[in-house]
Design a protein around this motif. Structure first.
Motif, PDB file in Angstrom:
ATOM      1  N   ALA A 258       0.825  -1.218   0.000  1.00  0.00           N
ATOM      2  CA  ALA A 258       0.000   0.000   0.000  1.00  0.00           C
ATOM      3  C   ALA A 258       0.855   1.262   0.000  1.00  0.00           C
ATOM      4  O   ALA A 258       0.777   2.080   0.928  1.00  0.00           O
ATOM      5  N   PRO A 259       1.677   1.463  -1.041  1.00  0.00           N
ATOM      6  CA  PRO A 259       2.341   2.769  -1.143  1.00  0.00           C
ATOM      7  C   PRO A 259       1.281   3.859  -1.214  1.00  0.00           C
ATOM      8  O   PRO A 259       0.283   3.717  -1.920  1.00  0.00           O
ATOM      9  N   THR A 260       1.477   4.940  -0.464  1.00  0.00           N
ATOM     10  CA  THR A 260       0.403   5.912  -0.266  1.00  0.00           C
ATOM     11  C   THR A 260       0.925   7.337  -0.398  1.00  0.00           C
ATOM     12  O   THR A 260       2.011   7.658   0.106  1.00  0.00           O
ATOM     13  N   LEU A 261       0.148   8.178  -1.067  1.00  0.00           N
ATOM     14  CA  LEU A 261       0.398   9.617  -1.141  1.00  0.00           C
ATOM     15  C   LEU A 261      -0.836  10.338  -0.596  1.00  0.00           C
ATOM     16  O   LEU A 261      -1.962   9.967  -0.922  1.00  0.00           O
ATOM     17  N   VAL A 262      -0.612  11.359   0.220  1.00  0.00           N
ATOM     18  CA  VAL A 262      -1.712  12.128   0.815  1.00  0.00           C
ATOM     19  C   VAL A 262      -1.598  13.573   0.353  1.00  0.00           C
ATOM     20  O   VAL A 262      -0.506  14.159   0.374  1.00  0.00           O
ATOM     21  N   PHE A 263      -2.739  14.151  -0.050  1.00  0.00           N
ATOM     22  CA  PHE A 263      -2.798  15.520  -0.533  1.00  0.00           C
ATOM     23  C   PHE A 263      -3.850  16.295   0.242  1.00  0.00           C
ATOM     24  O   PHE A 263      -4.753  15.719   0.849  1.00  0.00           O
ATOM     25  N   GLU A 264      -3.730  17.622   0.212  1.00  0.00           N
ATOM     26  CA  GLU A 264      -4.847  18.444   0.668  1.00  0.00           C
ATOM     27  C   GLU A 264      -6.000  18.274  -0.307  1.00  0.00           C
ATOM     28  O   GLU A 264      -5.802  18.276  -1.519  1.00  0.00           O
ATOM     29  N   ARG A 265      -7.199  18.119   0.232  1.00  0.00           N
ATOM     30  CA  ARG A 265      -8.354  17.926  -0.641  1.00  0.00           C
ATOM     31  C   ARG A 265      -8.604  19.166  -1.507  1.00  0.00           C
ATOM     32  O   ARG A 265      -8.901  19.050  -2.700  1.00  0.00           O
ATOM     33  N   ASP A 266      -8.466  20.316  -0.943  1.00  0.00           N
ATOM     34  CA  ASP A 266      -8.646  21.570  -1.683  1.00  0.00           C
ATOM     35  C   ASP A 266      -7.267  22.123  -2.026  1.00  0.00           C
ATOM     36  O   ASP A 266      -6.491  22.455  -1.130  1.00  0.00           O
ATOM     37  N   GLY A 267      -6.963  22.223  -3.301  1.00  0.00           N
ATOM     38  CA  GLY A 267      -5.679  22.761  -3.732  1.00  0.00           C
ATOM     39  C   GLY A 267      -4.708  21.710  -4.202  1.00  0.00           C
ATOM     40  O   GLY A 267      -3.842  21.988  -5.026  1.00  0.00           O
ATOM     41  N   GLY A 268      -4.794  20.493  -3.690  1.00  0.00           N
ATOM     42  CA  GLY A 268      -3.980  19.400  -4.195  1.00  0.00           C
ATOM     43  C   GLY A 268      -2.541  19.395  -3.731  1.00  0.00           C
ATOM     44  O   GLY A 268      -1.712  18.677  -4.305  1.00  0.00           O
ATOM     45  N   ARG A 269      -2.178  20.132  -2.674  1.00  0.00           N
ATOM     46  CA  ARG A 269      -0.796  20.149  -2.209  1.00  0.00           C
ATOM     47  C   ARG A 269      -0.428  18.807  -1.573  1.00  0.00           C
ATOM     48  O   ARG A 269      -1.173  18.270  -0.758  1.00  0.00           O
ATOM     49  N   LEU A 270       0.735  18.273  -1.916  1.00  0.00           N
ATOM     50  CA  LEU A 270       1.221  17.035  -1.326  1.00  0.00           C
ATOM     51  C   LEU A 270       1.530  17.260   0.144  1.00  0.00           C
ATOM     52  O   LEU A 270       2.225  18.219   0.498  1.00  0.00           O
ATOM     53  N   VAL A 271       1.031  16.368   1.015  1.00  0.00           N
ATOM     54  CA  VAL A 271       1.287  16.523   2.445  1.00  0.00           C
ATOM     55  C   VAL A 271       1.953  15.302   3.083  1.00  0.00           C
ATOM     56  O   VAL A 271       2.515  15.425   4.166  1.00  0.00           O
ATOM     57  N   ALA A 272       1.938  14.136   2.447  1.00  0.00           N
ATOM     58  CA  ALA A 272       2.587  12.976   3.050  1.00  0.00           C
ATOM     59  C   ALA A 272       2.872  11.902   2.009  1.00  0.00           C
ATOM     60  O   ALA A 272       2.110  11.720   1.057  1.00  0.00           O
ATOM     61  N   VAL A 273       3.995  11.190   2.238  1.00  0.00           N
ATOM     62  CA  VAL A 273       4.428  10.073   1.412  1.00  0.00           C
ATOM     63  C   VAL A 273       4.761   8.942   2.373  1.00  0.00           C
ATOM     64  O   VAL A 273       5.602   9.117   3.256  1.00  0.00           O
ATOM     65  N   LEU A 274       4.115   7.784   2.248  1.00  0.00           N
ATOM     66  CA  LEU A 274       4.379   6.715   3.196  1.00  0.00           C
ATOM     67  C   LEU A 274       3.989   5.358   2.635  1.00  0.00           C
ATOM     68  O   LEU A 274       3.382   5.243   1.570  1.00  0.00           O
ATOM     69  N   GLY A 275       4.316   4.341   3.387  1.00  0.00           N
ATOM     70  CA  GLY A 275       3.979   2.963   3.070  1.00  0.00           C
ATOM     71  C   GLY A 275       4.613   2.076   4.120  1.00  0.00           C
ATOM     72  O   GLY A 275       5.242   2.561   5.071  1.00  0.00           O
ATOM     73  N   ALA A 276       4.456   0.766   3.962  1.00  0.00           N
ATOM     74  CA  ALA A 276       4.959  -0.153   4.980  1.00  0.00           C
ATOM     75  C   ALA A 276       5.198  -1.524   4.390  1.00  0.00           C
ATOM     76  O   ALA A 276       4.513  -1.941   3.458  1.00  0.00           O
TER      77      ALA A 276
ATOM     78  N   GLY B 228       7.634  -1.491  10.079  1.00  0.00           N
ATOM     79  CA  GLY B 228       8.577  -0.935   9.119  1.00  0.00           C
ATOM     80  C   GLY B 228       8.051   0.206   8.267  1.00  0.00           C
ATOM     81  O   GLY B 228       8.457   0.372   7.119  1.00  0.00           O
ATOM     82  N   VAL B 229       7.143   1.037   8.815  1.00  0.00           N
ATOM     83  CA  VAL B 229       6.629   2.194   8.081  1.00  0.00           C
ATOM     84  C   VAL B 229       7.752   3.208   7.876  1.00  0.00           C
ATOM     85  O   VAL B 229       8.494   3.526   8.809  1.00  0.00           O
ATOM     86  N   GLN B 230       7.906   3.700   6.649  1.00  0.00           N
ATOM     87  CA  GLN B 230       8.845   4.788   6.368  1.00  0.00           C
ATOM     88  C   GLN B 230       8.043   5.887   5.668  1.00  0.00           C
ATOM     89  O   GLN B 230       7.295   5.596   4.733  1.00  0.00           O
ATOM     90  N   GLY B 231       8.198   7.133   6.105  1.00  0.00           N
ATOM     91  CA  GLY B 231       7.384   8.177   5.505  1.00  0.00           C
ATOM     92  C   GLY B 231       7.987   9.554   5.627  1.00  0.00           C
ATOM     93  O   GLY B 231       8.983   9.777   6.328  1.00  0.00           O
ATOM     94  N   ILE B 232       7.372  10.494   4.926  1.00  0.00           N
ATOM     95  CA  ILE B 232       7.777  11.901   4.927  1.00  0.00           C
ATOM     96  C   ILE B 232       6.508  12.753   4.930  1.00  0.00           C
ATOM     97  O   ILE B 232       5.611  12.526   4.116  1.00  0.00           O
ATOM     98  N   VAL B 233       6.430  13.708   5.839  1.00  0.00           N
ATOM     99  CA  VAL B 233       5.348  14.691   5.846  1.00  0.00           C
ATOM    100  C   VAL B 233       5.894  15.986   5.255  1.00  0.00           C
ATOM    101  O   VAL B 233       7.004  16.417   5.587  1.00  0.00           O
ATOM    102  N   VAL B 234       5.106  16.608   4.372  1.00  0.00           N
ATOM    103  CA  VAL B 234       5.498  17.849   3.715  1.00  0.00           C
ATOM    104  C   VAL B 234       4.626  18.970   4.281  1.00  0.00           C
ATOM    105  O   VAL B 234       3.419  18.993   4.059  1.00  0.00           O
ATOM    106  N   GLN B 235       5.248  19.892   4.998  1.00  0.00           N
ATOM    107  CA  GLN B 235       4.512  20.962   5.659  1.00  0.00           C
ATOM    108  C   GLN B 235       4.821  22.300   4.999  1.00  0.00           C
ATOM    109  O   GLN B 235       5.984  22.632   4.749  1.00  0.00           O
TER     110      GLN B 235
END
Length: 615
Positions: free
Chosen positions: A496-514, A584-591
């Protein structure tokens, strides 16, 4: 670490004279795509991701959270993360770094991934999300009886795993090469130099790898694995010993110079086929399987959750759909009101939260078992499985008492034609999360399946056992199982490689998986809920004890939760099992920073050897 100067020297020498990176990509307001027909859950509460580390609501101080402003790599081993950072420093893209990191992981974490396996990747290029499928395929000569004994019964799992029968056509190299062709900035040949040098000079065996070598009773059965992982007197190689792999260095050199064709159309493919067919548990791989293997580009599974948009991998992975279903059902039940509490100095999930998340996971896993498989071979009704009304009806099944074993649903537009796949397998995997200076992001989950895969080694790398992710029974009660073995088919996965965005505007906010086999869905869902609903920083969300249900017992991480949690769950009718949950989750939050720019905050799972490094 003694090996570190060698790695940096090799990388800088290999990258000297490379072209300068492409200019920074422009920003976009477009949102990641939604699969055709998929409907979004209601908006829900407008909760926010946690603030930057200096004011984080999590339990870690600013000094313990790796942060950066330009670029970052989070990977399952410090040596791999360092190589990825050096590639980014040399002007490489997130894809360039992923190629180099995977090459190193195949050396230093051979039990989990490598060129003998496959993987899935989500990529964000600043404009759209791309889903890349490098999953292994069943041999063209295989059929639904691949794992059926002569007496008509399914094989015992361990017997099926060890040997050539379980080996699928590897896909990771074809996928990485195709991604690099579109998104690479540095020459392919340079990206293997650090792994080649490290394989030739050696690296010290870590504690985790040493434990796994010593505890695996099947690993010494193959002459090459025995020679590599064991001393001449039969003792397993110990922690701290220098492990050299000149055979893998030669394999990487051939791939670096000749591309993926050096693997798929040369002596390496012939040797793999020979090894698979000559093993004590022979398989059916043929050169035609290697020649015909193709990477697939698929439409990502994207769905709204409150103020976010969460994108995951579509079938043949079940990870993206199951996570989307879990979040879609949680959107109707307010899990935000039961955040973790501190117990004896450690954050612990509350019983209400464990109950709720476990129950919606039961429902998602029930649907997974019935409906999800390789969509190139069976119809997968994504729109129905993600339909807002359907998920609302499923969520309404959750009460104050546990469902125990939840039934599968009937999504709108589906006909009940399949029998459920009762198997719950999958194991050895690794996760890579990368954000580069130009804003490209990659979440790559890569695997050879079980720890040490099929236990067969060829030219310095282990071969996968991914075919055991298929249902061993092709049918049940006269109905076919969607995830049955078929020629050329890709087995269902939970990655489950996962990317998270702001719903309004589409800005990337997180990259993660396990990593974690079929528990990956539990790990990713828990981490996402920690980030979004509970406002934890990424490391705190990862560190939170693991829990959930795969539509069986409610699983609690062994040794990580108080006895009172299990007791509270049993009062609600849960069958509780305390099990190892090595995520073993590895991730990055983009603020986004108030003065402009961005802050990258990394998180790496302490249950393994994960590390996040950035600039």
């Amino acid at each position: 670490m003694a090996c570190r100067p060698l790695i940096v020297f090799a990388l800088l020498a290999a990258l000297a004279g490379c072209a300068s990176p492409r200019p920074e990509a422009g920003s976009t307001d477009s949102r990641p795509p939604t699969p055709t027909g998929a409907s979004a859950p209601p908006r829900g509460d407008a909760t926010a991701l946690p603030p930057p580390p200096e004011t984080s609501t999590g339990r870690h101080g600013a000094g313990s959270l790796p942060s950066a402003t330009r670029q970052m790599v989070a990977a399952g081993h410090p040596l791999a993360a360092e190589v990825g950072r050096e590639v980014l420093r040399a002007g490489g893209s997130a894809v360039d770094a992923a190629v180099a990191v995977q090459a190193v992981l195949g050396l230093v974490e051979p039990q989990s991934s490598g060129v003998g396996g496959g993987g899935f990747a989500l990529l964000w290029d600043g404009k759209a999300v791309e889903a890349w499928d490098g999953r292994e395929t069943a041999p063209l000569q295989a059929d639904g009886r691949l794992f059926i004994d002569a007496d008509g019964r399914p094989m015992e799992l361990q017997r099926a795993i060890v040997g050539g029968r379980s080996v699928g056509t590897p896909g990771i190299l074809r996928m990485l090469e195709a991604m690099h062709r579109e998104h690479g900035r540095l020459p392919w040949i340079t990206l293997f130099a650090p792994a080649i040098r490290l394989a030739e000079n050696g690296f010290p065996i870590g504690a985790r790898l040493a434990r796994q070598i010593a505890s695996d009773t099947a690993l010494a059965g193959d002459a090459e694995t025995r020679a590599y992982f064991f001393e001449p007197d039969g003792r397993p190689k110990a922690e701290g010993e220098l492990l050299r792999n000149p055979a893998l260095a030669a394999t990487y050199r051939a791939i670096a110079e000749g591309g993926a064709d050096a693997f798929y159309r040369g002596p390496t493919a012939r040797e793999i086929v020979g090894k698979v067919r000559a093993s004590t548990n022979p398989g059916l791989l043929d050169l035609a399987d290697f020649e015909r293997y193709e990477t697939r580009r698929r439409e990502p599974v994207c769905a709204d959750y409150k103020r976010w948009r969460v994108c995951g991998m579509p079938p043949p992975s079940s990870g993206g759909v199951a996570v989307a279903q879990v979040l879609g059902m949680l959107a109707r039940r307010n899990i935000s009101v039961v955040p973790p509490v501190e117990v004896d100095g450690r954050l612990q999930p509350q019983p209400d939260a464990v109950h709720l998340l476990s129950e919606v996971e039961r429902l998602a896993y029930a649907d997974r078992a019935l409906w999800l498989a390789d969509a190139d071979f069976v119809p997968v009704n994504l729109a129905g499985l993600l339909d807002a009304g359907y998920l609302a009806r499923r969520a309404a099944l959750v009460t104050d008492r546990s469902l125990g074993v939840a039934p599968a649903g009937l999504p709108p537009g589906s006909r009940l034609a399949f029998a459920p796949d009762a198997s719950v397998r999958e194991s050895g995997t690794s996760q890579i999360s990368i954000v580069d200076a130009q804003g490209m992001a990659v979440s790559l989950t890569t695997s050879i399946e079980w720890l040490f895969g099929s236990r067969l080694m060829v030219r310095g790398f282990l071969l996968n056992n991914q075919l055991t992710d298929f249902s061993f029974l092709p049918e049940d009660g006269g109905r076919p199982v969607a995830n049955r073995v078929e020629p050329g088919k890709r087995p269902r996965s939970s990655m489950a490689p996962t990317l998270v965005f702001e719903r309004d505007g589409g800005r990337l906010v997180a990259v993660l998986g396990a990593p974690g086999g079929s528990q990956i869905i539990e790990y990713v869902a828990k981490t996402l809920v920690g980030l979004t609903d509970w406002g934890l920083d990424l490391q705190s969300a990862i560190d939170l004890p693991n829990f959930g249900s795969r539509n069986g017992p409610t699983e609690l991480e062994r040794g990580a939760v108080p006895a009172s949690l299990a007791a509270a769950l049993r009062e609600r009718g849960h069958e509780v099992a305390e099990v190892d949950m090595t995520s073993g989750v590895q991730g990055i939050v983009v603020q986004a920073l108030p003065a402009g720019g961005r802050l990258l905050v990394g998180g790496a799972d302490r249950r393994r050897d994960g590390t996040a490094l950035g600039d």
